[in-house]
Enzyme design. Structure first.
Site, PDB file in Angstrom:
ATOM      1  N   LYS A 249      -0.555   8.444  -8.212  1.00  0.00           N
ATOM      2  CA  LYS A 249      -1.072   7.399  -6.747  1.00  0.00           C
ATOM      3  C   LYS A 249       0.314   7.460  -6.092  1.00  0.00           C
ATOM      4  O   LYS A 249      -0.154   7.517  -4.685  1.00  0.00           O
ATOM      5  CB  LYS A 249      -1.121   6.108  -7.634  1.00  0.00           C
ATOM      6  CG  LYS A 249      -1.701   5.421  -6.313  1.00  0.00           C
ATOM      7  CD  LYS A 249      -2.464   3.964  -6.710  1.00  0.00           C
ATOM      8  CE  LYS A 249      -3.118   3.326  -5.655  1.00  0.00           C
ATOM      9  NZ  LYS A 249      -3.729   2.047  -6.051  1.00  0.00           N
ATOM     10  N   ARG A 263      -5.364   9.738   1.081  1.00  0.00           N
ATOM     11  CA  ARG A 263      -5.623   8.526   0.194  1.00  0.00           C
ATOM     12  C   ARG A 263      -6.743   8.079  -0.236  1.00  0.00           C
ATOM     13  O   ARG A 263      -6.977   7.455  -1.330  1.00  0.00           O
ATOM     14  CB  ARG A 263      -4.907   7.459   0.645  1.00  0.00           C
ATOM     15  CG  ARG A 263      -4.446   6.151  -0.157  1.00  0.00           C
ATOM     16  CD  ARG A 263      -3.512   5.147   0.268  1.00  0.00           C
ATOM     17  NE  ARG A 263      -3.425   4.158  -0.529  1.00  0.00           N
ATOM     18  CZ  ARG A 263      -2.765   3.072  -0.369  1.00  0.00           C
ATOM     19  NH1 ARG A 263      -1.824   3.100   0.782  1.00  0.00           N
ATOM     20  NH2 ARG A 263      -2.578   2.213  -1.309  1.00  0.00           N
ATOM     21  N   HIS A 274     -18.035  -0.148  -5.907  1.00  0.00           N
ATOM     22  CA  HIS A 274     -17.798  -1.521  -5.262  1.00  0.00           C
ATOM     23  C   HIS A 274     -19.065  -2.035  -5.089  1.00  0.00           C
ATOM     24  O   HIS A 274     -19.269  -3.333  -4.975  1.00  0.00           O
ATOM     25  CB  HIS A 274     -16.894  -1.201  -3.850  1.00  0.00           C
ATOM     26  CG  HIS A 274     -15.494  -1.463  -4.093  1.00  0.00           C
ATOM     27  ND1 HIS A 274     -14.329  -1.046  -3.269  1.00  0.00           N
ATOM     28  CD2 HIS A 274     -14.832  -1.739  -5.336  1.00  0.00           C
ATOM     29  CE1 HIS A 274     -13.531  -1.096  -3.715  1.00  0.00           C
ATOM     30  NE2 HIS A 274     -13.273  -1.655  -5.196  1.00  0.00           N
TER      31      HIS A 274
END
Length: 1567
Positions: A249, A263, A274
């Site tokens: 990360k 990213r 989500h």
């Protein structure tokens, strides 16, 4: 352990180690200095002591280093619900009150919620202050704490408001994980797996191998302190996991801090995950939702042709090895979420606000292999493609664009894969297995042999090759049951494998179980054979099916084993493969006839030889095999052939579309019988077939030119008959006449995933294809493609992969789209089938989703039959007849069925044959009913049916499949009284009846899904009231008419009786007047001994309420800490009461949000069609409505309840103003929000729906400050909330009308500012002018002579008024329109019902109307609605009677109104059971009319009681009433009753409230 450091964005940031507190303090006080350190955490972290430990360490450091700093702490409620604007604002306000400035350092101590939100606080407070992240969960360590992304949630989605704000440090102390719950550990692993899945294949491989070790370590907890876990065995492993994820990360964030592209890759699994989380939180955690999202996004990559099916299977296996969910149908996930569903449209809307999106274009991270992304950024994907992947159903388009030629390689053979896994696990050595089928079936098998200790496994070649090291047959009993889903092959093979298992420290037996369908599939012949050989195997539930409990350590005895093999060859293969490990050499003799599917037996024998065991087939005895003792030896490599059954689908597609398809690795040399499909089936049907030893190619004939097969024996390839059936459906003879295909040899297909023969016949019929079932097959009459019908409701797949795939082929032949339900069942053998159909064959697919509600309720019962159980004398027959009548079903008494079938009364049968024989026959009849009458019936069982274990298992299985088994009961004393005098059934012997019920009651409960307790009734009116309540109950439990939550001002009465019997039925009508529901406060109930109410007592109380009123019941139990009287320490009893409320079919259940998570989860899961009211009460008055806790509770309530109820305690009048501000911004679901206490009464006045109210007649108020409806309405009207309205009776003559008294008394009782007057006129124009000129006009009652004349002056007429062609009610709607309605017909129906008339249905039920005036038409309409099939009408003038009859008969033949003009016609008529008199009572009766009437009244009838309703209410007793009652014994209903009932309906139409009936009745009866 040394501290590892990772730079982020070129700065020293992440510090990872164990026991870092001193290191943290040193870093803070020497490198991140401040005058103020603010530690912000949540209540869970505080409770675990982490906050105090850090503060103490920091305080000691301040002293040691001699710095001048202060420490502040702030604690928020735990959970995602706190991550909102209100909590952030409260923290910021507190920081300001504490004098915090820009040099403040905020320490975010906690999980992801704390890190995200407190980071955002730091980013915005004083335009940005320094923040230090101290994550305490694995998820936060590997994910949210690194990268500087901070955010809060909004009602529109997760993390939509936030900022990039990099922390000064991130301290990852693994010691914090020692108090992490097991589920939170697993939750964090989702992000670890995610990172490896898109970035690092090598790390992913390590994770694949480490699941068992990881789970074992995190479950190593001391039972006396389950909140603490010993991580010493995996401390280094966790350090490595965290460090590896952080490094990846950090690399990505350093290259792309602001999420410009690279990213975005960190969001693999998050776009869809989500969306799931937005719906499933808080019951389902972030990592669990990301796990679901990863699978869906991997499937999306596969669907788009980017990712291999093997990679998807690897990802799924890795996730499941850490107990992470990979499907919404995961058993644990469904239990935790309470069965919440995720509608596709809702998911797509949530995804539409994802931050990665490019405007309206959705972006998803796609992977092309494990450890590799498709692009170095998220990819744009269409809604249509996402919809296909996330939908549970699929719409198949036309195959018009089929490619001319394709090559398709199906997945590995399921049959060979499962056999290879068993053989290699039992063998010694290591085997590399390639082309293994990755499916649900093989996953269950692989998991099972691993759990039994039979093998260790690893993967090579990017998951293409399974490396399996066998343990030579040394197996140990696992700690948990082996769940096999619907994997029939695995269940049958493992039933014998389990005999080889030895006892372990964890268990001394093995339990095999599966899903509901698996629990119906047969395994009896195999179990019988193994039991006969000395094995100890028990059925846990249903005889003959899983679950099985198999004793470990007994072993397989060996010697001669006889097996019936006419049902499934898998039974044979199961014993064959395990036979070498028997205690004696095995001789396996197959008895009972020719074995089914010999080809599969030969396959097993051939594979055993490959693994080193030679089976000899007897040369002297038919169907007998000799298996020597020995140990298998693994070959170094074993390649699985592609599945020949699956290969039939692409080959059949070529046949149907006239194209070419090649299967490159199945040919004439195949082990599989289905490899003959192309040669034996498609070639005779007109296809060109080219087959080598290793490949098969089919070229189909021109479209529409397929030929039928006069006969084909498919016994060698039974699974392929489904494919053959859909091809035969469009096969035509050359003469266009002989189009029938006959398929035989497939009897075993009746006991596969479903009865496949029946399924094909049923589903083909939807396409217009005629089939006929044969003893071992079926016949199919082919049709022209153009003549096929489109199935209106789509194809039902029966959770059977082969049904779904077969019908997808036939569906593609239609020009219209066809829906395939249960599309995911193909994952059993070919998870990528829909991808192949779409990508390879160019067939358009569209996702379809029938699920729309947020909180899943039990499925609507539809036409499924209902079974009734209960003690004799409980009222099963009556209730059953009611249910059948209401649902339009047939009623069947199984005791009567018994006597008809066996041609003897039950009493005599028991006397002759005994109870055991009776129970056996009784159970047989029950099972035959379940089998033969799945729809359209209500069946009443004998009282003792539950005494039979087999019958109980059948009933339980019926409930498990979603059926309704209703336990009917009434007071035990009443039952005993009845049975004492009933001689129609055999005596129960010496045992007293109360003891019999005490023994049976838990059996009834265990076998039933619902319970209805009927109160003792003393007259027909009470019976009618109970029936009305039963109909409401039935609507609730079946889901046919769901509970409707009010949308307007409404009230519910909070009962405070210790025994509802304290209220009389008439009192109940008045105290509940104006209410939309009635609340039973169960905790306030007290039995005679002043003890808390038992379950039986509570059911009796529910029965009493249902006797008194048909209003919906709100079931509430408050514990002492929740303001009630139920003990706080008896959650088990509380749960039992609450779940029983669902069984009792109450409309609403109120649950407190302060209850434990486990309690809430259990309640949500079992709610069925009952609506939940999610409540929170603050009795302290400490919580102002601006406190963030209310936001938290509201958010929690949204997730749990259908209605949210928040109750505070007012300290000042201004608290009511604050509440209204809160109410105005919280509108996502119906909200009950009130303040308790004297100062909170205003909130009760203005609350909009279901305000709890009291009544002066109740013994006490349920809560301080509670008001009556009258008090609320009077106050609300003074505040301008209710405008005054004027009503009137209009017509002539009206001077003696009782309507003003009726309505004005009702208005006054409910505190309504309304007035009812009179307007005497015969002119409709004058009436219309009155309606329009009076601003406060609300409505009117219309009487003679205006009921028809007023119609042209109104804006709209209801259907009822149009049918009757008369208006007796006018109402002015909110738009000022004048609406004409008719309530006379309702007055007639209700007057009959109150008198005790049940609805009547049947061909010979007749009714009589006397008179042909205006009311007669309302009478015709009412009697027809009551179910009377013949209606006679008589009148002084026969012509007028005929006119009324013609007016209805010419409109609809269903009315069947017959005008009777003379005595002869009257004598020929059917005897009526009810009559309505509509003649004026103030004039002499016509003698001819009386003569005809006398004929009707004296007719004999089968009906026990006959009713005459008088429409005139002056005089109270009319001549016709006297004739009917005194001369002919009819029960008469006075006209005042009809006047009252139609007036009550008018009251409801005008006000929206039920009127206080007793008050209104008393006013009407006053002269």
């Amino acid at each position: 352990m040394e501290i590892s450091r990772v730079d982020v964005l070129g700065r020293d940031m992440a510090h990872i180690g164990y026991n870092l507190q001193k290191h943290i303090v040193k870093q803070l006080l020497t490198e991140i200095t401040s005058s103020t350190y603010v530690v912000i955490t949540d209540k869970n972290i505080e409770d675990r002591g982490h906050l105090q430990n850090l503060v103490d360490e920091l305080a000691a450091g301040i002293n040691e280093y001699g710095v001048d700093s202060r420490i502040l702490t702030y604690v928020i409620p735990p959970g995602e619900a706190s991550k909102n604007r209100a909590t952030k604002a409260a923290i910021e306000d507190w920081l300001l009150t504490q004098g915090c400035t820009r040099d403040t350092v905020i320490l975010a101590l906690g999980g992801g919620v704390i890190g995200d939100m407190i980071g955002y606080v730091a980013a915005t407070f004083m335009r940005g202050v320094r923040v230090v992240q101290i994550p305490t969960t694995l998820l936060a360590m590997v994910d949210s704490s690194i990268g500087g992304k901070t955010a809060i949630d909004t009602p529109h989605g997760k993390n939509l408001l936030g900022a990039f704000w990099q922390p000064q440090r991130v301290f990852m102390d693994i010691r914090y994980l020692e108090t992490l719950p097991e589920r939170e550990f697993i939750n964090g692993m989702a992000e670890v797996i995610k990172t490896a899945a898109f970035y690092d294949e090598e790390e992913f491989s390590r994770l694949e191998a480490g699941g068992a070790t990881f789970l074992k370590a995190i479950r190593n907890r001391d039972p006396s302190n389950i909140h603490q876990v010993d991580l010493s065995d995996i401390k280094e492993l966790i350090h490595k996991i965290v460090l590896g994820s952080v490094k990846i990360k950090a690399t990505v964030v350093s290259a792309d801090e602001r999420e410009g592209g690279l990213r975005n890759l960190l969001n693999f699994g998050h776009t869809i995950g989500h969306a799931y989380e937005a719906i499933l939180t808080p019951q389902i955690l972030h990592g669990e939702c990301v796990s679901l999202g990863m699978i869906k996004e991997a499937e999306l990559s596969r669907y788009l042709g980017i990712l291999s099916p093997v990679a998807v299977a690897r990802l799924a296996k890795c996730l499941t090895s850490y107990d992470l969910p990979v499907s919404l149908n995961d058993k644990v996930l469904k239990k935790r979420s309470g069965g919440k569903i995720c509608p596709v449209d809702d998911l797509l809307k949530i995804m539409a606000v994802d931050k990665k999106n490019d405007g309206q274009k959705k972006k998803v991270v796609l992977i092309s292999a494990i450890g590799k992304t498709y692009e170095q950024k998220a990819s744009i994907v269409s809604d249509k493609d996402i919809r296909v992947v996330i939908s549970e159903e699929i719409i198949v388009g036309s195959n018009a664009d089929a490619p001319a030629s394709v090559t398709v390689t199906p997945p590995g053979s399921k049959s060979i894969s499962n056999r290879a896994l068993v053989l290699s696990a039992l063998a010694q050595g290591t085997c590399r297995i390639s082309n293994l089928l990755h499916s649900d079936d093989t996953e269950h098998m692989l998991n099972a042999v691993t759990l039994l200790g039979g093998a260790t496994v690893a993967w090579e070649d990017d998951g293409q090759t399974l490396v399996l090291t066998g343990n030579g047959g040394e197996l140990k009993a696992p700690a948990k049951e082996l769940y096999l889903g619907n994997a029939g092959t695995a269940s049958r093979f493992l039933a014998t494998v389990a005999l080889l298992v030895n006892k372990s420290e964890k268990a001394d037996s093995v339990t095999l179980t599966g899903n509901n369908r698996m629990k119906q599939r047969p395994i009896g012949p195999l179990v019988d054979s193994l039991r006969a050989n000395g094995s100890k195997i028990d059925y846990v539930e249903n005889e003959g099916s899983l679950p099985l409990k198999i004793d470990a350590g007994v072993g397989l005895q060996g010697g001669l084993i006889e097996l019936a093999a006419t049902i499934s060859s898998q039974y044979v293969s199961s014993i064959l493969m395990c036979a070498p490990y028997a205690k004696q050499p095995v001789t396996l003799s197959l008895v009972g006839g020719k074995p089914i599917s010999q080809f599969y037996i030969d396959m097993t024998v051939a594979m055993m030889k490959t693994f080193g065991i030679n089976v000899e087939r007897s040369t002297t005895k038919e169907h007998t095999y000799h298996i020597p003792q020995g140990v298998y030896v693994n070959p170094s490599h074993y390649e699985i052939e592609s599945d020949a059954s699956s290969a039939t689908y692409p080959l059949a597609f070529a046949a149907i579309t006239g194209t070419s398809c090649t299967i490159p690795n199945i040919g004439s040399g195949s082990l599989q019988g289905d490899a003959r499909f192309a040669v034996d089936v498609l070639r005779p049907m007109g296809c060109e077939v080219t087959q080598t030893a290793t490949s098969t190619t089919v070229q189909g004939p021109p479209v529409g030119k397929l030929l039928p097969l006069p006969h084909v024996d498919m016994e060698p390839m039974t699974d392929a008959f489904l494919t053959a059936s859909v091809v035969a459906a469009i096969a035509q003879g050359t003469d266009g006449v002989n189009n029938t295909t006959q398929i035989t040899g497939i009897a075993n297909q009746r006991v596969k995933e479903c009865n496949r023969i029946a399924a094909m016949i049923h589903e083909l019929a939807k396409f217009g294809v005629t089939c006929r079932e044969l003893p071992d097959g079926l016949e199919i009459d082919g049709r022209l493609i153009g003549d096929l019908k489109r199935p209106a409701d789509g194809v039902y797949a029966y959770d059977d992969h082969r049904v779904a795939m077969s019908f997808s082929l036939l569906a593609s032949t239609l020009p219209e789209d066809v829906l395939i339900q249960e599309r995911r069942c193909v994952e059993k053998t070919w998870p990528g089938w829909w991808d192949v159909l779409h990508t390879t064959f160019n067939v358009p697919l569209t996702g379809h989703d029938a699920q729309t509600s947020e909180l899943k309720s039990r499925a609507v019962n539809g036409d499924k039959s209902i079974i009734i159980v209960g003690m004799r004398g409980a009222g099963k027959t009556l209730i059953g007849e009611w249910a059948a009548s209401t649902l339009g079903f047939s009623f069947l008494d199984l005791d009567t069925q018994f006597e008809q079938e066996l041609k003897t009364p039950i009493v005599d049968y028991v006397k002759t044959n005994g109870w055991p024989s009776f129970r056996q026959e009784e159970t047989r009849i029950l099972n035959e009913f379940i089998k033969n009458h799945p729809e359209g019936y209500v069946a009443s069982c004998g009282g003792g049916v539950v005494e039979s274990e087999e019958a109980r298992q059948s009933l339980q299985a019926y409930v498990a499949r979603g059926g309704i088994v209703l336990h009917v009961h009434r007071a035990t004393a009443d039952i005993v009284s009845y049975l004492t005098t009933d001689s129609s059934r055999p005596s129960l012997g010496a045992e007293d009846l109360a003891s019999v019920y005490a023994r049976r009651e838990p059996l009834y409960t265990s076998c039933s899904s619902h319970v209805f307790v009927s109160a003792n009734t003393e007259n027909s009116a009470e019976i009618a009231a109970v029936r009305k309540s039963f109909n409401s109950f039935l609507s609730t439990i079946t889901g046919q008419k769901p509970v409707t939550i009010p949308t307007n001002r409404s009230f519910f009465l909070s009962l405070t009786y210790s025994n509802v019997a304290e209220a009389a039925i008439n009192d109940f009508a008045d105290i509940t007047a104006g209410c939309a529901a009635v609340e039973l406060r169960v905790d306030l109930l007290k039995q005679a001994d002043n003890q808390l109410a038992s379950l039986e007592y509570v059911n009796d109380q529910i029965a009493l309420i249902r006797k008194y009123t048909s209003l919906p019941i709100i079931f509430t139990v408050r514990t002492k800490s929740q303001g009630g009287q139920y003990p706080d320490d008896n959650e088990e009893g509380l749960l039992e009461l609450t779940l029983n409320a669902f069984r009792a079919g109450v409309a609403y259940v109120d649950i407190e949000l302060s209850s434990t998570a486990g309690f809430i989860d259990s309640v949500v899961q079992k709610k069925g069609h009952t609506k939940l009211i999610a409540s929170h009460h603050d009795f302290s008055g400490a919580l102002k409505w601006s406190n963030p806790i209310w936001e938290n509770k509201y958010a929690q309530g949204l997730l749990v309840g259908d209605i949210v109820k928040l109750v505070a305690t007012a300290r000042t009048f201004e608290d009511n103003i604050e509440l209204e501000r809160f109410r105005s911004t919280h509108t996502a679901k119906p909200l009950i929000a009130i303040n308790m206490g004297f100062r909170g009464q205003m909130s009760r006045v203005v609350n909009s729906i279901l305000t709890p109210v009291t009544h002066p007649s109740l013994p006490a108020k349920a809560a301080p400050g509670q008001l009556s409806i009258k008090e609320i309405n009077e106050t609300f009207s003074k505040l301008g909330g209710i405008e005054p309205r004027d009503y009137a009776i209009v017509g002539s003559p009206i001077q003696h009308s009782r309507s003003p008294a009726l309505h004005n008394s009702g208005f006054d009782a409910l505190g309504l500012p309304f007035d009812y007057g009179m307007l005497e006129t015969t002119e409709p124009a004058i009436a219309a002018k009155f309606f329009s000129s009076l601003p406060s006009f609300g409505g009117a009652s219309i009487t003679i002579p205006l009921k028809e004349k007023i119609i042209p002056h109104l804006n709209y007429i209801t259907d009822d008024a149009l049918a009757i062609n008369a208006v007796n009610t006018v109402v002015k709607d909110e738009n000022g329109r004048l609406i004409g309605d008719n309530t006379d017909w309702i007055g007639i129906i209700n007057a009959f019902n109150v008198a005790g008339l049940a609805s009547i249905a049947g061909q010979d039920k007749s009714a009589l109307i006397i008179g042909a005036g205006g009311t007669s038409k309302a009478a015709v309409y009412a009697l027809n609605r009551l179910g009377f099939t013949t209606i006679y009408i008589i009148n002084r003038t026969a012509e007028k009677a005929q006119n009324v009859a013609d007016a209805f008969n010419t409109r609809d033949e269903k009315y069947n109104v017959k005008a009777i003009s003379d005595i002869a016609e009257a004598k020929a008529a059917i005897s009526p059971s009810v009559a309505v008199s509509c003649v004026p009572a103030d004039k002499p009766l016509d003698t001819n009319l009386v003569s005809i009437l006398d004929v009707f009244l004296q007719k004999e009838s089968k009906t026990d009681k006959k009713f005459l309703l008088e429409a005139a209410y002056k005089p109270r007793v009319t001549p016709i009433m006297t004739l009917a009652s005194e001369t002919h014994g009819w029960e008469v209903i006075p006209g005042v009753n009809m006047l009252l009932e139609q007036g009550l309906e008018q009251f409801r139409i005008w006000t929206g409230y039920n009127a206080p009936k007793t008050v209104c009745k008393t006013s009407v009866e006053l002269e």
